[in-house]
Design a protein around this motif. Sequence first.
Motif, mmCIF file in Angstrom:
data_model
loop_
_atom_site.group_PDB
_atom_site.id
_atom_site.type_symbol
_atom_site.label_atom_id
_atom_site.label_comp_id
_atom_site.label_asym_id
_atom_site.label_seq_id
_atom_site.Cartn_x
_atom_site.Cartn_y
_atom_site.Cartn_z
ATOM 1 N N ASP A 171 0.835 -1.192 0.000
ATOM 2 C CA ASP A 171 0.000 0.000 0.000
ATOM 3 C C ASP A 171 0.875 1.248 0.000
ATOM 4 O OD1 ASP A 171 -1.733 2.172 1.479
ATOM 5 O OD2 ASP A 171 -3.129 0.622 0.813
ATOM 6 N N ARG B 163 -0.528 4.520 0.617
ATOM 7 C CA ARG B 163 -1.230 5.650 1.234
ATOM 8 C C ARG B 163 -0.527 6.178 2.477
ATOM 9 N NH1 ARG B 163 -6.960 2.998 2.068
ATOM 10 N NH2 ARG B 163 -5.604 1.159 2.253
ATOM 11 N N ASP C 69 -6.225 -6.471 6.411
ATOM 12 C CA ASP C 69 -6.186 -5.012 6.505
ATOM 13 C C ASP C 69 -5.970 -4.497 7.923
ATOM 14 O OD1 ASP C 69 -8.621 -5.694 7.598
ATOM 15 O OD2 ASP C 69 -9.794 -4.243 6.436
ATOM 16 N N LEU D 278 -3.392 -1.569 8.064
ATOM 17 C CA LEU D 278 -3.866 -0.386 7.351
ATOM 18 C C LEU D 278 -4.983 0.316 8.112
ATOM 19 C CD1 LEU D 278 -3.857 -1.588 3.637
ATOM 20 C CD2 LEU D 278 -2.060 -0.413 4.934
#
Length: 256
Positions: free
Chosen positions: A20, A22, A96, A99
Amino acid sequence: MEPGGAAATLPASPSHNAADTRYPPGVVAVCCGELTRYRDFLRSYRQLLVPAGSKEGVLSSVYITENRNAACETMLARPDLEWCFMLDDDHKFEPDLLLRLLALSYGSGFDVVSPIYLTRSPTTDRGEYPPVGGIFSIRRPCREHQTFDPECLACPREIQVRGLTWDDMPQFSPILERTDLYLVAGGILIRRRVVERLPQPTFQVGRIHPGRVHEDVFFCVRAQLAGFRLAMDLSLGLGHTGRYTIWPKRDTLNGR
């Protein structure tokens, strides 16, 4: 993973390769050894989604406090690493997990965050499995100080702790935030700024009670007293594995 002791390299996985972007990179540290106890942990770990550029490793000292400190030192050794996520190997989790903890920290300004997970044994007559974590209170400073000093060798012995109960959970919020909350480090995310500000070592043994480890409890007390914000995400469950796995029920993830 260095410094701080020997480390084993975890096998790569598609989830890690499809990292990821972000969030900034950080450290993902397995702090309980060589993954010899629970295969379900390794299955969960291989699916964990991790921000690009992060450093991962298994810290294999027999002393868990050394492993936690080694993870923090690894983060500080690279200026681009902005957080440290510590996992113990007696857990199962969704891909997840990290995250979502990062989203909570960066979205709401929390410095230390964890999911909710339960004890592995019931602690009440009703057979309830309470959340892991607790509340601390300071009775008084030691004889040498007018105010409580967590870095004093005597003051922390004046801390009292108790475990969380379901009555501590908020009724209308998915987030538990208190200035007297401590989290347990089996699945904890710590921002770099916390480790940079606290006197080293970050995790210390026996400071609250000489007969108990309490390294994560004392870390949380120090972080709270330094003005950092700690929170537990009650919508994010972490499985706790022993001879069987204890999961929070869906209808309890928001606090009840």
